[in-house]
Write an enzyme that holds these catalytic residues in place. Structure first.
Site, PDB file in Angstrom:
ATOM      1  N   LYS A   1      20.505  -8.865 -22.477  1.00 21.41           N
ATOM      2  CA  LYS A   1      20.905 -10.264 -22.678  1.00 21.41           C
ATOM      3  C   LYS A   1      19.839 -11.033 -23.449  1.00 21.41           C
ATOM      4  O   LYS A   1      18.649 -10.887 -23.188  1.00 21.41           O
ATOM      5  CB  LYS A   1      21.132 -10.953 -21.330  1.00 21.41           C
ATOM      6  CG  LYS A   1      22.412 -10.534 -20.643  1.00 21.41           C
ATOM      7  CD  LYS A   1      22.645 -11.395 -19.408  1.00 21.41           C
ATOM      8  CE  LYS A   1      23.916 -11.010 -18.693  1.00 21.41           C
ATOM      9  NZ  LYS A   1      24.060 -11.746 -17.425  1.00 21.41           N
TER      10      LYS A   1
ATOM     11  N   SER B   1      20.588 -19.666 -30.318  1.00 23.87           N
ATOM     12  CA  SER B   1      21.192 -18.390 -29.924  1.00 23.87           C
ATOM     13  C   SER B   1      20.735 -17.263 -30.838  1.00 23.87           C
ATOM     14  O   SER B   1      20.577 -17.464 -32.039  1.00 23.87           O
ATOM     15  CB  SER B   1      22.726 -18.511 -30.015  1.00 23.87           C
ATOM     16  OG  SER B   1      23.330 -17.249 -29.929  1.00 23.87           O
ATOM     17  N   ALA B   2      20.574 -16.093 -30.254  1.00 28.12           N
ATOM     18  CA  ALA B   2      20.200 -14.914 -31.042  1.00 28.12           C
ATOM     19  C   ALA B   2      21.400 -14.335 -31.789  1.00 28.12           C
ATOM     20  O   ALA B   2      21.259 -13.452 -32.630  1.00 28.12           O
ATOM     21  CB  ALA B   2      19.631 -13.847 -30.113  1.00 28.12           C
TER      22      ALA B   2
ATOM     23  N   ASP C   1      21.239 -22.203 -25.073  1.00 25.76           N
ATOM     24  CA  ASP C   1      21.647 -20.854 -25.448  1.00 25.76           C
ATOM     25  C   ASP C   1      23.184 -20.860 -25.408  1.00 25.76           C
ATOM     26  O   ASP C   1      23.785 -21.699 -24.728  1.00 25.76           O
ATOM     27  CB  ASP C   1      21.067 -19.860 -24.434  1.00 25.76           C
ATOM     28  CG  ASP C   1      21.603 -18.467 -24.650  1.00 25.76           C
ATOM     29  OD1 ASP C   1      21.525 -17.971 -25.779  1.00 25.76           O
ATOM     30  OD2 ASP C   1      22.136 -17.874 -23.676  1.00 25.76           O
ATOM     31  N   LEU C   2      23.813 -19.971 -26.153  1.00 22.06           N
ATOM     32  CA  LEU C   2      25.285 -19.985 -26.214  1.00 22.06           C
ATOM     33  C   LEU C   2      25.910 -18.982 -25.231  1.00 22.06           C
ATOM     34  O   LEU C   2      26.611 -19.359 -24.286  1.00 22.06           O
ATOM     35  CB  LEU C   2      25.726 -19.665 -27.655  1.00 22.06           C
ATOM     36  CG  LEU C   2      27.223 -19.525 -27.888  1.00 22.06           C
ATOM     37  CD1 LEU C   2      27.954 -20.835 -27.634  1.00 22.06           C
ATOM     38  CD2 LEU C   2      27.489 -19.054 -29.326  1.00 22.06           C
ATOM     39  N   ASP C   3      25.622 -17.696 -25.486  1.00 25.95           N
ATOM     40  CA  ASP C   3      26.252 -16.621 -24.698  1.00 25.95           C
ATOM     41  C   ASP C   3      25.777 -16.673 -23.243  1.00 25.95           C
ATOM     42  O   ASP C   3      24.596 -16.477 -22.972  1.00 25.95           O
ATOM     43  CB  ASP C   3      25.897 -15.248 -25.297  1.00 25.95           C
ATOM     44  CG  ASP C   3      26.440 -15.065 -26.706  1.00 25.95           C
ATOM     45  OD1 ASP C   3      27.577 -15.489 -26.962  1.00 25.95           O
ATOM     46  OD2 ASP C   3      25.725 -14.491 -27.553  1.00 25.95           O
TER      47      ASP C   3
ATOM     48  N   GLU D   1      19.062 -21.623 -20.413  1.00 23.31           N
ATOM     49  CA  GLU D   1      19.089 -20.180 -20.692  1.00 23.31           C
ATOM     50  C   GLU D   1      19.620 -19.360 -19.520  1.00 23.31           C
ATOM     51  O   GLU D   1      19.313 -19.659 -18.369  1.00 23.31           O
ATOM     52  CB  GLU D   1      17.666 -19.694 -20.947  1.00 23.31           C
ATOM     53  CG  GLU D   1      17.327 -19.406 -22.385  1.00 23.31           C
ATOM     54  CD  GLU D   1      18.132 -18.282 -23.040  1.00 23.31           C
ATOM     55  OE1 GLU D   1      18.785 -17.497 -22.343  1.00 23.31           O
ATOM     56  OE2 GLU D   1      18.098 -18.195 -24.266  1.00 23.31           O
ATOM     57  N   ASP D   2      20.376 -18.303 -19.836  1.00 22.74           N
ATOM     58  CA  ASP D   2      20.860 -17.409 -18.770  1.00 22.74           C
ATOM     59  C   ASP D   2      20.141 -16.063 -18.778  1.00 22.74           C
ATOM     60  O   ASP D   2      20.416 -15.220 -17.925  1.00 22.74           O
ATOM     61  CB  ASP D   2      22.368 -17.145 -18.908  1.00 22.74           C
ATOM     62  CG  ASP D   2      22.680 -16.240 -20.086  1.00 22.74           C
ATOM     63  OD1 ASP D   2      22.135 -16.490 -21.182  1.00 22.74           O
ATOM     64  OD2 ASP D   2      23.444 -15.275 -19.909  1.00 22.74           O
TER      65      ASP D   2
ATOM     66  N   THR E   1      30.665 -15.226 -23.042  1.00 20.04           N
ATOM     67  CA  THR E   1      30.703 -14.116 -23.988  1.00 20.04           C
ATOM     68  C   THR E   1      29.840 -12.957 -23.502  1.00 20.04           C
ATOM     69  O   THR E   1      29.984 -11.839 -23.991  1.00 20.04           O
ATOM     70  CB  THR E   1      30.212 -14.571 -25.374  1.00 20.04           C
ATOM     71  OG1 THR E   1      29.175 -15.510 -25.160  1.00 20.04           O
ATOM     72  CG2 THR E   1      31.314 -15.183 -26.194  1.00 20.04           C
TER      73      THR E   1
ATOM     74  N   LYS F   1      14.132 -13.288 -29.043  1.00 20.10           N
ATOM     75  CA  LYS F   1      13.570 -13.796 -27.794  1.00 20.10           C
ATOM     76  C   LYS F   1      12.959 -12.597 -27.077  1.00 20.10           C
ATOM     77  O   LYS F   1      13.540 -11.522 -27.141  1.00 20.10           O
ATOM     78  CB  LYS F   1      14.667 -14.436 -26.932  1.00 20.10           C
ATOM     79  CG  LYS F   1      15.383 -15.622 -27.601  1.00 20.10           C
ATOM     80  CD  LYS F   1      16.605 -16.051 -26.786  1.00 20.10           C
ATOM     81  CE  LYS F   1      17.407 -17.107 -27.517  1.00 20.10           C
ATOM     82  NZ  LYS F   1      18.649 -17.502 -26.818  1.00 20.10           N
TER      83      LYS F   1
HETATM   84  C1  BG6 Z   1      22.646 -13.123 -27.574  1.00 21.69           C
HETATM   85  C2  BG6 Z   1      23.218 -12.294 -26.465  1.00 21.69           C
HETATM   86  O1  BG6 Z   1      23.050 -14.446 -27.443  1.00 21.69           O
HETATM   87  O2  BG6 Z   1      23.066 -12.627 -28.842  1.00 21.69           O
HETATM   88  C3  BG6 Z   1      22.849 -10.841 -26.660  1.00 21.69           C
HETATM   89  O3  BG6 Z   1      22.728 -12.753 -25.224  1.00 21.69           O
HETATM   90  C4  BG6 Z   1      23.297 -10.381 -28.041  1.00 21.69           C
HETATM   91  O4  BG6 Z   1      23.460 -10.081 -25.653  1.00 21.69           O
HETATM   92  C5  BG6 Z   1      22.691 -11.285 -29.088  1.00 21.69           C
HETATM   93  O5  BG6 Z   1      22.904  -9.034 -28.271  1.00 21.69           O
HETATM   94  C6  BG6 Z   1      23.115 -10.911 -30.509  1.00 21.69           C
HETATM   95  O6  BG6 Z   1      24.476 -11.176 -30.662  1.00 21.69           O
HETATM   96  P1  BG6 Z   1      25.364 -10.732 -31.896  1.00 21.69           P
HETATM   97  O7  BG6 Z   1      26.609 -11.537 -31.714  1.00 21.69           O
HETATM   98  O8  BG6 Z   1      24.611 -11.134 -33.137  1.00 21.69           O
HETATM   99  O9  BG6 Z   1      25.558  -9.265 -31.794  1.00 21.69           O
HETATM  100 MG    MG Z   2      22.553 -15.966 -23.143  1.00 22.37          MG
END
Ligand code: BG6
Ligand code: MG
Length: 215
Positions: free
Chosen positions: A46, A115-116, A10-12, A170-171, A18, A146
């Site tokens: 998250k 990542s989402a 996962d990224l964020d 994953e966090d 972030t 997710k």
């Molecule tokens: C996920 C984050 O990686 O991305 C979420 O954990 C976030 O908090 C989601 O809402 C969507 O991100 P973005 O950048 O498309 O708004």
């Molecule tokens: Mg995350």
């Protein structure tokens, strides 16, 4: 030899913090609507998509908006969020991340991002780490939020590594569930109280050694 053939990150909140920028932008939006968002409530936001996060936020504040207004609110949050991420520098990469990515590569395993976020490429480019990954699946390539495992399963397909040979880092609670729903081993990155469903929990990738995936 390890049974693990790929690591999907996962990224964020795993590669880079972030998560704090997401939180600040959602909190600002909540404050503008006249309510607050606590860090504890933020855990629910998250890992899930932007619109799914907005729906939870509006539920917390008992706010009702139509579809068009919701798109406008999400855009406003995203503008604030992007103001933060376009200023990010490589020194914001969490400690131990580059070292662990190098260990993964040296062990002959593949790496992917799952990542989402629709902003994932901007962040990876800003940090200068795009080339570390054999596959990048983000919110533009996967539609199901997710805990649906779509994002990780798509990475597994692109890497040509079966789910049972993939480990997810994953966090977020929703992300841990997604990994498990996809039949993957999950390393929680953060606190055991929040990520108790993961197979293993570390405080950060600086605690990871490739030998820990020797199973
Ligand atoms: C996920 C984050 O990686 O991305 C979420 O954990 C976030 O908090 C989601 O809402 C969507 O991100 P973005 O950048 O498309 O708004
Ligand atoms: Mg995350």
């Amino acid at each position: 030899m390890s049974n693990v053939k790929a690591c999907i990150f996962d990224l964020d909140g795993v590669i880079v913090d972030t998560a704090k920028y997401h939180y600040l932008a959602w909190k600002r939006l909540a404050n503008e609507m006249g309510f607050d968002l606590t860090e504890e409530q933020n855990e629910q936001l998250k890992g899930i998509s932007r619109m799914a996060s907005l729906d939870i936020l509006l539920g917390i504040g008992n706010q009702v908006f139509d579809k068009k207004e919701k798109v406008e609110l999400a855009d406003r949050k995203n503008t604030w969020y992007r103001e933060c991420i376009i200023k990010m520098k490589p020194d914001e990469i969490f400690p131990g991340v580059i070292d662990f990515l190098n260990q993964v590569k040296a062990a002959g395993m593949k790496s992917a991002i799952g990542s989402a976020s629709k902003n994932a490429m901007t962040i990876l480019e800003q940090l200068g780490i795009v080339d570390y990954f054999d596959s990048i699946i983000d919110g533009n390539k996967a539609q199901k939020a997710k805990p649906n495992p779509e994002v990780f399963l798509k990475a597994s397909i692109e890497l040509a590594v079966a789910p049972e040979h993939c480990v997810v880092f994953e966090d977020a609670q929703a992300g841990v569930e997604a990994a498990k729903n996809g039949g993957m081993f999950c390393v929680g990155v953060g606190s055991p109280e929040i990520l108790g469903q993961a197979n293993m929990v570390v405080a950060g990738l600086h605690e990871m050694k490739i030998e820990m995936l020797d199973f």
